[in-house]
Design an enzyme around this catalytic site. Structure first.
Site, mmCIF file in Angstrom:
data_model
loop_
_atom_site.group_PDB
_atom_site.id
_atom_site.type_symbol
_atom_site.label_atom_id
_atom_site.label_comp_id
_atom_site.label_asym_id
_atom_site.label_seq_id
_atom_site.Cartn_x
_atom_site.Cartn_y
_atom_site.Cartn_z
ATOM 1 N N GLN A 75 15.381 14.270 58.989
ATOM 2 C CA GLN A 75 14.132 13.975 59.692
ATOM 3 C C GLN A 75 13.236 15.211 59.769
ATOM 4 O O GLN A 75 12.562 15.451 60.769
ATOM 5 C CB GLN A 75 14.434 13.408 61.081
ATOM 6 C CG GLN A 75 15.065 12.028 61.035
ATOM 7 C CD GLN A 75 14.187 11.004 60.332
ATOM 8 O OE1 GLN A 75 12.967 11.034 60.456
ATOM 9 N NE2 GLN A 75 14.798 10.102 59.590
ATOM 10 N N SER A 76 13.194 15.968 58.684
ATOM 11 C CA SER A 76 12.393 17.187 58.645
ATOM 12 C C SER A 76 10.899 16.870 58.622
ATOM 13 O O SER A 76 10.398 16.251 57.682
ATOM 14 C CB SER A 76 12.760 18.007 57.403
ATOM 15 O OG SER A 76 11.841 19.052 57.193
ATOM 16 N N ASN A 77 10.193 17.321 59.654
ATOM 17 C CA ASN A 77 8.731 17.219 59.649
ATOM 18 C C ASN A 77 8.143 18.095 58.551
ATOM 19 O O ASN A 77 7.167 17.720 57.896
ATOM 20 C CB ASN A 77 8.165 17.661 60.995
ATOM 21 C CG ASN A 77 8.665 16.821 62.143
ATOM 22 O OD1 ASN A 77 8.714 15.607 62.061
ATOM 23 N ND2 ASN A 77 9.047 17.478 63.227
#
Length: 332
Positions: A75-77
């Protein structure tokens, strides 16, 4: 001496982002609490990495890069926004992500797919020994095709990228002056790779020398961040030719709010998400800002942030990560 605007950047975000008073939560905690809404930077779904990518993508364009490679968690922005920025400038994004291939693509992973990123998944246990080789292999493949490749480090955490948060301090300084408000006594922000904190430290020492910066770790131990951020802050200050000197002990990191692991929601973080949503109508996320707000609340309760203090919380974005964890959030 130089200024952050002396360095070439592309315009990606919607700036200045709002600096909003959280009256209800601040009153409950006994502090004057503002929130810097960098979830409203806009581009690619928004978040703090937009500020860094304005500098990093200018560098990529100047180098005529055709393939951009980076890394992060599921879930890396950062990975999501690199994919968006690569597409904007006609480049191919490749994301090497920590985690096994998912059965369902939700949250930031869904957005990665929409941006057409090529995804490679690395087993979490072997990630730290494999990641450098994996990204270098993608770069070598691109170069063999005659396409120039650029590897952007985790979180865009470079001295050049940190200039984005020197600019954020300048932006907040102008906002506070326009309201005849004093600088904050404390800034609290999540830290997952260190670039945001490095920029905040350099900018604050220049403009708000009495302000304390607190990084709430969402991943690593305090000592690791202190070494990394002090080095990056020094290199960023050197870029600007500002006479600053940084040592590891200058960096305030709280590492008691990570929970079981990076990328896994913590009970305290989930409670903070509910509390802020119901007090202010503001959405935090379970990977970064929820844990950081849990840290802020706890530091006030422990007296490490004094009653009545002027505090700014930096909202680094990340709301797409709410949706993959709907079951966890609802079961809490």
């Amino acid at each position: 001496m130089k200024q952050s605007n002396d360095f070439e950047r592309v315009e990606l975000g919607f700036f200045p982002t709002p600096l909003e008073r959280l009256s209800n939560l601040g009153a409950a905690l006994g502090i004057e609490l503002d929130i810097k809404r960098d979830d409203y930077t806009g581009f690619g779904g928004g978040g703090n990495k937009v500020r860094k990518l304005e500098y990093l993508m200018a560098d990529a364009c100047n180098k005529q890069v055709k393939v951009v490679i980076t890394t992060g968690g599921h879930q890396s922005n950062h990975a999501r926004m690199v994919a968006a920025a690569a597409r904007k400038f006609g480049m191919k994004p490749i994301l090497v992500l920590r985690g096994n291939q998912p059965e369902v693509y939700q949250g930031n992973l869904l957005l990665d797919k929409l941006f057409g990123a090529e995804l490679e998944f690395l087993d979490p246990e072997g990630y730290f020994t494999q990641i450098e080789g994996a990204m270098n292999a993608h770069a070598a493949t691109a170069e063999a095709r005659g396409e120039k490749a650029l590897i952007i480090p985790l979180g865009g955490a470079t001295p050049l990228g940190a200039l984005g948060y020197v600019r954020a301090i300048e932006e907040m300084d102008a906002q506070l002056k326009s309201r005849n408000q004093q600088p904050p006594q404390v800034i609290v922000a999540p830290t997952g790779s260190g670039g945001t904190l490095a920029g905040l430290y350099v900018g604050a020492r220049q403009y708000w020398p009495e302000t304390q910066i607190v990084g709430i770790s969402v991943s690593a131990k305090a000592a690791w961040f202190q070494d990394k951020i002090s080095t990056m802050a020094q290199d960023c200050a050197d870029l600007l030719e500002w006479p600053q000197q940084w040592a590891a002990e200058d960096i305030w990191i709280e590492d008691g709010f990570v929970g079981t692991a990076y990328g896994v929601p913590s009970p305290g973080g989930i409670e903070a998400i509910y509390r802020v949503a119901q007090a202010e109508g503001v959405l935090l996320d379970p990977i970064y800002t929820g844990k950081a707000m849990h840290g802020l609340i706890s530091l006030v309760e422990q007296g490490k942030i004094q009653a009545g203090a002027r505090v700014i919380f930096v909202h680094c974005g990340g709301s797409p990560a709410l949706y993959p964890f709907a079951k966890t959030l609802l079961e809490h």
